[in-house]
Write an enzyme that holds these catalytic residues in place. Sequence first.
Site, mmCIF file in Angstrom:
data_model
loop_
_atom_site.group_PDB
_atom_site.id
_atom_site.type_symbol
_atom_site.label_atom_id
_atom_site.label_comp_id
_atom_site.label_asym_id
_atom_site.label_seq_id
_atom_site.Cartn_x
_atom_site.Cartn_y
_atom_site.Cartn_z
ATOM 1 C CG HIS A 113 -1.977 0.961 1.177
ATOM 2 N ND1 HIS A 113 -3.333 0.528 1.710
ATOM 3 C CD2 HIS A 113 -2.053 2.339 0.883
ATOM 4 C CE1 HIS A 113 -4.062 1.536 1.643
ATOM 5 N NE2 HIS A 113 -3.485 2.679 1.208
ATOM 6 C CD GLU B 261 -4.055 -2.202 0.518
ATOM 7 O OE1 GLU B 261 -4.911 -3.362 0.415
ATOM 8 O OE2 GLU B 261 -3.864 -2.181 1.729
ATOM 9 C CG HIS C 147 -8.677 -2.290 7.728
ATOM 10 N ND1 HIS C 147 -8.554 -1.954 8.873
ATOM 11 C CD2 HIS C 147 -7.868 -1.484 7.018
ATOM 12 C CE1 HIS C 147 -7.674 -0.937 9.132
ATOM 13 N NE2 HIS C 147 -7.381 -0.680 7.913
HETATM 14 N N1 PXP Z 1 -7.165 -3.647 2.885
HETATM 15 C C1 PXP Z 1 -6.864 -2.445 2.762
HETATM 16 C C2 PXP Z 1 -7.682 -1.420 1.778
HETATM 17 C C3 PXP Z 1 -5.995 -1.672 3.650
HETATM 18 O O1 PXP Z 1 -5.938 -0.454 3.466
HETATM 19 C C4 PXP Z 1 -5.617 -2.203 4.515
HETATM 20 C C5 PXP Z 1 -4.547 -1.960 5.605
HETATM 21 O O2 PXP Z 1 -3.461 -1.227 4.779
HETATM 22 C C6 PXP Z 1 -5.683 -3.889 4.626
HETATM 23 C C7 PXP Z 1 -6.322 -4.491 3.811
HETATM 24 C C8 PXP Z 1 -5.112 -4.724 5.804
HETATM 25 O O3 PXP Z 1 -5.367 -4.548 6.830
HETATM 26 P P1 PXP Z 1 -4.634 -4.833 8.361
HETATM 27 O O4 PXP Z 1 -3.189 -4.292 8.258
HETATM 28 O O5 PXP Z 1 -5.580 -4.659 9.259
HETATM 29 O O6 PXP Z 1 -4.714 -6.465 8.127
#
Ligand code: PXP
Length: 241
Positions: A43, A70, A191
């Site tokens: 990301h 992402e 997330h």
């Molecule tokens: N999906 C998206 C769009 C995110 O922004 C994130 C965090 O960067 C995640 C998934 C992964 O979340 P986590 O770090 O809480 O597992």
Amino acid sequence: MTKLSVNINKFATIRNSRGGDNPNVLKAALDAERFGADGVTVHPRPDERHIRYNDVREIKHAIKTEFNIEGNCTEQKFIDLVLEVKPHQVTLVPDALGQLTSDHGWDTIKNKNYLIEIISVFKNAGIRTSIFVDPVIEMVEGAKATGTDRIELYTEGYAKHFNDNKDAAIEPYIAAAKKANELGLGINAGHDLDLYNLKYFAQNVPGLLEVSIGHALVCDAIYLGYENAVQMYKRQLAPNP
Ligand code: PXP
């Protein structure tokens, strides 16, 4: 089986906190694959405070599994990077500049025209698209109208309420997934998924193709490796036999 894409941003955060190259982010990507992950997620943010744009370029050339980038597609820098690197999938997230972490999905109705345009840019480049949405039927229907291949369900709400009432917590996700399946949209999720709430989610959300997990997985990697690391350091200090 639902695929696991490991988000390696946290490795970059630790690296950046000291400068230098420890931990090595490319190694973190390759090891995720070696240990059985089905893909790697990054990301990149415009300020490059976690993953740097050059990390993204390096990782794309080295990994053999699915690469998912992402991020905030309103930044031209992000669009240019994705078009240059051509990952298997781009996940569009409505992040604000400087945001700590993603905290809401797209309003796919309000942003319909914008999303149609940007999704066609990526799809024309042969990149699969996914858009981050809350588990709300209207948002899923709106996503369909944008032409995206997939949605990523934002799972913070599920994770937050899992311990109080997991049936109630998962209900909107099941409904959203059923709607997505009916409309022919692929389903990803992410997330705050962790070792405790993941199985129930994967077993109950129909058609779940992929989860991307970063924070909890890296925390578990630290805890699960902690004992080993302390003992290895002690061993270095032990008198020679
Ligand atoms: N999906 C998206 C769009 C995110 O922004 C994130 C965090 O960067 C995640 C998934 C992964 O979340 P986590 O770090 O809480 O597992």
